[in-house]
Design an enzyme around this catalytic site. Sequence first.
Site, PDB file in Angstrom:
ATOM      1  N   GLY A 164      67.055  23.585   0.859  1.00 51.80           N
ATOM      2  CA  GLY A 164      67.461  24.892   1.793  1.00 51.80           C
ATOM      3  C   GLY A 164      66.760  24.786   3.086  1.00 51.80           C
ATOM      4  N   ASP A 191      63.728  19.150   8.926  1.00 50.17           N
ATOM      5  CA  ASP A 191      62.980  20.275   8.494  1.00 50.17           C
ATOM      6  C   ASP A 191      61.647  20.050   8.653  1.00 50.17           C
ATOM      7  OD1 ASP A 191      65.470  21.460   7.817  1.00 50.17           O
ATOM      8  OD2 ASP A 191      65.346  20.831   5.791  1.00 50.17           O
ATOM      9  N   GLY A 234      62.327  13.217  -1.410  1.00 48.32           N
ATOM     10  CA  GLY A 234      62.619  14.892  -1.713  1.00 48.32           C
ATOM     11  C   GLY A 234      62.383  15.561  -0.421  1.00 48.32           C
TER      12      GLY A 234
END
Length: 408
Positions: A142, A356, A391
Amino acid sequence: MFLEERRSRILDYLDKYDRASVEYLASLFTVTRETIRSDLNALAKQQLIQRCHGGAVIIRRSLQSKLITETGKDFEVLLKKLQHQTRHKNQRKKGLPMSNHAMKGKVCILGSFNVDIVAKVDRFPKGGESLLAKGSTLGPGGKGANQAMAASRAGAKVHFVSKVGKDQFSHFAYEHLSTSEIHSFRLYQSETEPTGNAIIYVSQQNGENMIAIYSGANQTITDEEIADITPELEDADVLLLQMENNFPATLSAMRLARALETQIILNPAPYSDDVLSCLNYVDIITPNETEASLLSGIEVSDLDSAKAAASKIHALGAARVIITMGSRGALLFDGQQYQHIPAFPAVSVDTTGAGDAFNGAFAAAFADGQSVAQAAAYANAFASLAVEREGASNMPTHSQVMTRLAQR
């Protein structure tokens, strides 16, 4: 000193230092140990602290399944009250040189928590095609959670706010955040929607990815829940937002941050036309090339087209624009001048969390007092390290970023 004043100061101390002994607090406030024990027991009953042998530790984590409507706070009334208050935050000194010392800025992040189901494939499948994956993982994700992790790893004091379902993934979210470096968090729970999730393909050819997201509980945040984070927003230097939550909640958070004079950074991803209606609240917007193209109507393919797009986005209302351009670096525009921040060379392993990583690291550096250009350079170095790891939530440390900056 009055009882409530002393207990408030005890909380302030624990918030800063995490833990304290009864003996030390008694000495600090010049009262008996029995008085301090009584104070700590009262604070523990309010679920603000946890008692331990000889002292107490602060409780920073919250999993709320009950809405806070009993507070009686109407959101519009709250905004009017704040707007009538005269309050000016201490202005942080901008343009300070970067150092290896830990950052001191405070970042509040309202955003999504998803469970990522990742499949590693040799190449992306064609329509109707089944491929055997080289491996698969289930992990935290997220945009909000990833950016909170990045900002924390960069050294900021982060308060993360999100919403999950009442399912097994909500416990996964709580355990992940509890064991992370994120300073504090609040997870609301939806009665009707499951925890958000994402299906991700990662190509082993070049590290590129394809993502399908079901937002679930992320789309159910209420105005009451936004109002409840007023203390954390007031204490923050920066509010960082994305577009994976329901837009009314995102807009309410912006309006509240504006009333509290907290700087607002918006990462307009995934893109929605709703962005156009909130640009006047945004201090810094950070679209990538695709999002900048959709926002401006100008196809971004190089620095010249990026400049034209940045100028258009600024004219639409955003005070400052940073267009992230991957290997081409980032373009800054403050309404007067453009500045290109070069990228750092990287061997891409997984680009899933690159944006992100940039946004979380940028928010941390900006909250710490860096100029926009300095914070963007720091974020470029941070993101270059992040794509070299597998990841989306696997982020580098502040010291590793400083080493990469020094190498340039």
